[in-house]
Design an enzyme around this catalytic site. Structure first.
Site, mmCIF file in Angstrom:
data_model
loop_
_atom_site.group_PDB
_atom_site.id
_atom_site.type_symbol
_atom_site.label_atom_id
_atom_site.label_comp_id
_atom_site.label_asym_id
_atom_site.label_seq_id
_atom_site.Cartn_x
_atom_site.Cartn_y
_atom_site.Cartn_z
ATOM 1 N N ASN A 91 -5.993 5.061 -1.066
ATOM 2 C CA ASN A 91 -5.628 6.022 -2.100
ATOM 3 C C ASN A 91 -6.865 6.657 -2.727
ATOM 4 O O ASN A 91 -7.922 6.022 -2.817
ATOM 5 C CB ASN A 91 -4.796 5.341 -3.196
ATOM 6 C CG ASN A 91 -3.498 4.761 -2.641
ATOM 7 O OD1 ASN A 91 -3.049 5.158 -1.560
ATOM 8 N ND2 ASN A 91 -2.918 3.808 -3.340
ATOM 9 N N HIS A 108 -10.939 6.317 1.789
ATOM 10 C CA HIS A 108 -10.623 7.724 2.055
ATOM 11 C C HIS A 108 -11.175 8.634 0.977
ATOM 12 O O HIS A 108 -10.752 9.780 0.849
ATOM 13 C CB HIS A 108 -9.105 7.917 2.180
ATOM 14 C CG HIS A 108 -8.560 7.349 3.458
ATOM 15 N ND1 HIS A 108 -7.212 7.196 3.693
ATOM 16 C CD2 HIS A 108 -9.168 6.863 4.560
ATOM 17 C CE1 HIS A 108 -7.019 6.676 4.889
ATOM 18 N NE2 HIS A 108 -8.194 6.446 5.429
ATOM 19 N N CYS A 116 -21.496 17.031 -1.994
ATOM 20 C CA CYS A 116 -22.170 18.240 -1.511
ATOM 21 C C CYS A 116 -22.184 18.222 0.015
ATOM 22 O O CYS A 116 -22.672 17.263 0.630
ATOM 23 C CB CYS A 116 -23.617 18.293 -2.027
ATOM 24 S SG CYS A 116 -24.523 19.704 -1.362
ATOM 25 N N CYS A 119 -26.228 18.287 1.097
ATOM 26 C CA CYS A 119 -27.170 17.152 0.939
ATOM 27 C C CYS A 119 -26.470 15.818 0.735
ATOM 28 O O CYS A 119 -27.118 14.790 0.540
ATOM 29 C CB CYS A 119 -28.102 17.441 -0.248
ATOM 30 S SG CYS A 119 -27.298 17.295 -1.852
ATOM 31 N N CYS A 135 -24.157 22.452 -6.090
ATOM 32 C CA CYS A 135 -24.499 21.027 -6.111
ATOM 33 C C CYS A 135 -25.584 20.814 -7.159
ATOM 34 O O CYS A 135 -26.606 21.532 -7.162
ATOM 35 C CB CYS A 135 -25.023 20.626 -4.725
ATOM 36 S SG CYS A 135 -25.844 19.015 -4.722
ATOM 37 N N THR A 175 1.794 0.872 2.454
ATOM 38 C CA THR A 175 1.222 1.773 3.458
ATOM 39 C C THR A 175 2.096 1.738 4.708
ATOM 40 O O THR A 175 2.597 0.697 5.105
ATOM 41 C CB THR A 175 -0.244 1.405 3.802
ATOM 42 O OG1 THR A 175 -0.739 2.295 4.799
ATOM 43 C CG2 THR A 175 -0.388 -0.034 4.282
ATOM 44 N N LEU A 201 8.197 -0.797 0.829
ATOM 45 C CA LEU A 201 9.601 -0.478 0.580
ATOM 46 C C LEU A 201 10.370 -0.452 1.898
ATOM 47 O O LEU A 201 11.427 -1.028 2.050
ATOM 48 C CB LEU A 201 9.678 0.893 -0.120
ATOM 49 C CG LEU A 201 10.960 1.199 -0.885
ATOM 50 C CD1 LEU A 201 11.236 0.124 -1.913
ATOM 51 C CD2 LEU A 201 10.836 2.559 -1.569
HETATM 52 N N1 APR Z 1 6.658 0.077 -3.339
HETATM 53 C C1 APR Z 1 6.159 -0.318 -2.135
HETATM 54 N N2 APR Z 1 6.041 0.509 -1.067
HETATM 55 C C2 APR Z 1 6.455 1.782 -1.237
HETATM 56 C C3 APR Z 1 6.985 2.267 -2.452
HETATM 57 C C4 APR Z 1 7.077 1.351 -3.526
HETATM 58 N N3 APR Z 1 7.568 1.710 -4.729
HETATM 59 N N4 APR Z 1 7.308 3.586 -2.281
HETATM 60 C C5 APR Z 1 6.984 3.897 -1.011
HETATM 61 N N5 APR Z 1 6.483 2.820 -0.380
HETATM 62 C C6 APR Z 1 5.980 2.717 0.996
HETATM 63 C C7 APR Z 1 6.750 3.538 2.001
HETATM 64 O O1 APR Z 1 7.831 2.770 2.533
HETATM 65 C C8 APR Z 1 5.677 3.822 3.054
HETATM 66 O O2 APR Z 1 5.680 2.809 4.050
HETATM 67 O O3 APR Z 1 4.666 3.232 0.997
HETATM 68 C C9 APR Z 1 4.361 3.741 2.291
HETATM 69 C C10 APR Z 1 3.683 5.090 2.129
HETATM 70 O O4 APR Z 1 3.287 5.519 3.409
HETATM 71 P P1 APR Z 1 2.492 6.895 3.544
HETATM 72 O O5 APR Z 1 3.167 7.952 2.737
HETATM 73 O O6 APR Z 1 2.258 7.118 5.003
HETATM 74 O O7 APR Z 1 1.090 6.623 2.808
HETATM 75 P P2 APR Z 1 -0.160 5.835 3.368
HETATM 76 O O8 APR Z 1 0.256 4.766 4.325
HETATM 77 O O9 APR Z 1 -0.990 5.455 2.212
HETATM 78 O O10 APR Z 1 -0.942 6.982 4.203
HETATM 79 C C11 APR Z 1 -2.173 6.595 4.771
HETATM 80 O O11 APR Z 1 -2.516 8.870 5.507
HETATM 81 O O12 APR Z 1 -2.352 11.095 5.076
HETATM 82 C C12 APR Z 1 -3.223 10.048 5.126
HETATM 83 O O13 APR Z 1 -5.225 9.855 3.930
HETATM 84 C C13 APR Z 1 -3.838 9.800 3.781
HETATM 85 O O14 APR Z 1 -4.475 7.694 2.801
HETATM 86 C C14 APR Z 1 -3.405 8.388 3.437
HETATM 87 C C15 APR Z 1 -3.094 7.789 4.791
#
Ligand code: APR
Length: 232
Positions: A91, A108, A116, A119, A135, A175, A201
């Site tokens: 995040n 990320h 910048c 540099c 910058c 994630t 979730l």
């Molecule tokens: N509690 C727990 N999990 C949750 C909740 C919640 N309240 N709400 C959503 N989720 C879960 C979803 O089920 C999903 O699996 O969070 C996950 C979010 O997934 P993504 O939207 O793909 O986000 P993320 O995995 O962080 O993306 C990774 O992708 O686009 C790039 O750089 C960006 O850092 C990001 C990376």
């Protein structure tokens, strides 16, 4: 028995209950914007104003957001667990820091940082960045959001890989397991015999690689798990 070394990876889902959008959920950020337009170096070169506006909007929203019980529980774990706790996040918001966590590894990048392109100097980003901002180090008009875009190398990978090599427990929170190298961390943890836990979730793409899957909202699953760990 020494206290276990814990490595935690968080994604957008941990900030969802704080009101910040995820990427791949229904109506998520990638349903509203094309990745190639707002999250690639090519998109920035093509239309820097669109990209700067996209991150200005996310920075303003994050500035108004508050950490939730999941962020606070991880800060409590960092403060009270006898073993090492490494917090890696995909995040770019600062809700872990607002929740009391320290030494957060932003692989990320971060909305609150400016970079910048000439540099590689970094400085605190203003709430609203502008295109062609100078910058403060080299005076080049080449400021950009300090965000790792698709096709760029995530930050702090050597440190992350070192901590994974010594992990006893690896936890992925909020994630979807879609984006590498973060989605591969569970494999690295399994390779050294760590216990692997997913708190999401919905099951992530790589859910089959986790020993322990705890579905639910992070604001519930994470405090429950932290209480378990601290109760020893
Ligand atoms: N509690 C727990 N999990 C949750 C909740 C919640 N309240 N709400 C959503 N989720 C879960 C979803 O089920 C999903 O699996 O969070 C996950 C979010 O997934 P993504 O939207 O793909 O986000 P993320 O995995 O962080 O993306 C990774 O992708 O686009 C790039 O750089 C960006 O850092 C990001 C990376």
């Amino acid at each position: 028995m020494t206290a276990p070394s814990i490595v935690i990876l968080t994604g957008a889902g941990i900030s969802a209950e704080s009101g910040l959008g995820t990427f791949r959920d229904e109506g998520g950020l990638w349903a509203q914007h094309r990745i190639e337009d707002v999250a690639t170096p090519e998109g920035f070169a093509r239309n820097p104003q669109l990209v700067v506006d996209f991150y200005n909007a996310r920075r303003a929203q994050a500035a108004e957001a508050s950490p939730n019980a999941a962020h606070r529980a991880l800060a409590q774990l960092q403060a009270e667990h006898a073993g090492s706790v490494t917090l890696v996040t995909q995040n770019v918001d600062d809700l872990h820091e607002k929740g009391g966590s320290t030494d957060v590894i932003h692989m990320h990048g971060a909305l609150n940082s400016a970079l910048c392109a000439t540099c590689e100097h970094r400085w605190p980003a203003p709430l609203a960045m502008s295109v062609g901002q100078d910058c403060p180090n080299c005076a080049g008009p080449t400021a950009r959001p300090d965000i790792v875009w698709f096709g760029e190398i995530p930050y702090h990978m050597e440190r992350i890989e070192r901590t994974l090599a010594n992990a006893d427990v690896f936890v992925a929170i909020g994630t979807s397991g879609n984006v590498y190298p973060a989605a591969g961390f569970v494999q690295m943890a399994r390779h050294v015999g760590a216990e692997t836990i997913e708190m999401n979730l919905e099951p992530g793409e790589n859910v089959g690689l986790f020993d322990d899957v705890r579905p639910g909202k992070a604001s519930e699953t994470v405090p429950n798990w932290v209480a378990e760990i601290l109760a020893g």
